[in-house]
Enzyme design. Structure first.
Site, short mmCIF file in Angstrom:
data_model
loop_
_atom_site.label_atom_id
_atom_site.label_comp_id
_atom_site.label_asym_id
_atom_site.label_seq_id
_atom_site.Cartn_x
_atom_site.Cartn_y
_atom_site.Cartn_z
N ASP A 92 0.36 -1.27 -0.29
CA ASP A 92 -0.03 -0.39 0.00
C ASP A 92 1.01 1.17 -0.42
O ASP A 92 1.75 1.30 0.64
CB ASP A 92 -1.32 -0.18 1.41
CG ASP A 92 -2.37 -0.90 1.31
OD1 ASP A 92 -1.98 -1.71 0.18
OD2 ASP A 92 -3.05 -0.84 1.96
N HIS A 149 5.08 -7.71 0.15
CA HIS A 149 4.35 -8.90 -0.16
C HIS A 149 5.29 -8.84 -2.29
O HIS A 149 5.92 -7.59 -2.66
CB HIS A 149 3.12 -9.03 -0.10
CG HIS A 149 2.10 -8.82 0.82
ND1 HIS A 149 1.53 -9.99 1.57
CD2 HIS A 149 2.07 -7.62 1.79
CE1 HIS A 149 1.32 -9.07 3.08
NE2 HIS A 149 1.71 -8.16 2.90
N SER A 255 8.77 4.14 5.12
CA SER A 255 9.38 4.31 4.41
C SER A 255 9.85 4.14 2.34
O SER A 255 7.92 4.36 2.36
CB SER A 255 10.95 3.36 4.16
OG SER A 255 12.17 4.02 3.90
#
Length: 292
Positions: A92, A149, A255
């Site tokens: 995300d 992921h 980050s």
């Protein structure tokens, strides 16, 4: 550049970024009772975090700030939408930049680019497969889900820890600090995948207290003054296989992730551009058909 922005950049140059980040890391890992709860609730309000997406919706479920920050989301809210011929978004966040790697250089912002080889730790052999390939840089804001992921199936080939600075990686800093992603502390993971070689670079930043992977746990801290690398078998029982959509790592505080792919391996979704919002599992790119 506005005067206030110049001041922000100046303070980033002079402040003790590693010291501040490690102190915040100690607080984030501490079980500070009511104070931890107060800070978590403030953070939720400040960044408008939708806790209904989390498996544990109540702030009371989190004994440390790190536990809250790395909260797991309900799986049904991030379904794996990418088909077998597509790559999934790994995080995300929001696209910072994406496009072609030109002459071994990656575009950072107007007037700034940086070396692919430096990004990956300085080894020419590690960088060679990605020359003239594709890259995507995705920024994770404080409000975002902070687990990373896999965009496709892969087998881990190599991991590299690269020491460095801890500048902020927000859009203002990216536009004004040269060589940002190749000068900050980072962890590089290189995979063999169905689309060829792929690297996932987890870039540290100010107040990023920790970067970890599912196969090695916490990589940093502790930090070191030299580059370290680990090689892994790509076959046999010891090989580390990760499926598309499977978690590969996390940040404790936000980050940036930089992905690189080989030439002619993928084509990014036409709708993707700088500032595009990404959601883990959605379609990021198409796998290009081989000419063979």
């Amino acid at each position: 550049m506005a005067k206030t922005d110049k001041v922000k950049i100046f303070f980033q140059h002079v402040m003790p970024k590693h010291l501040i980040s490690r102190l915040i890391g100690k607080f984030a890992a501490a079980r500070a009772g009511w104070f931890t709860q107060l800070f978590i609730r403030w953070f939720i309000r400040q960044y408008k975090i939708d806790m209904s997406e989390a498996i544990e919706e109540s702030p009371k479920a989190y004994k440390t700030f790190n536990a809250f920050f790395t909260r797991h989301l309900k799986p049904e809210l991030r379904p794996l939408e990418a088909s077998e011929s597509e790559l999934a978004h790994p995080v995300d966040g929001a696209v910072s930049q994406l496009g072609d790697i030109e002459n071994g250089r990656i575009f950072q912002a107007k007037g700034h680019d940086y070396s692919l080889q430096e990004l990956l730790g300085g080894n020419e052999e590690d960088a060679k497969p990605f020359v003239d390939g594709k890259f995507a840089t995705i920024y994770l804001a404080p409000k975002d889900y902070h687990r990373i992921h896999m965009p496709c199936d892969g087998v881990l080939k190599k991991m590299i820890y690269v020491p460095g600075d801890l500048y902020s990686v927000n859009p203002l800093t990216a536009a004004n600090v040269p060589n940002l992603f190749a000068r900050n502390e980072r962890v590089v993971a290189i995979f063999d995948t169905e689309v060829g070689p792929m690297s996932l670079v987890l870039v540290g930043a100010t107040i990023v207290a920790s970067i970890g992977t599912v196969w090695s746990g916490t990589i940093t801290p502790p930090t070191g003054g030299r580059i370290q690398s680990w090689s892994y078998p790509t076959s046999g029982h010891s090989a580390i296989h990760l499926k598309k959509g499977e978690e590969m790592g996390h940040f404790k505080l936000g980050s940036t992730v930089v992905l690189t792919f080989a030439k002619d391996a993928i084509e990014f979704n036409d709708e993707l551009k700088p500032l595009s919002v990404t959601r883990m599992g959605e379609v990021m790119a198409e796998i290009k058909e081989s000419d063979d």
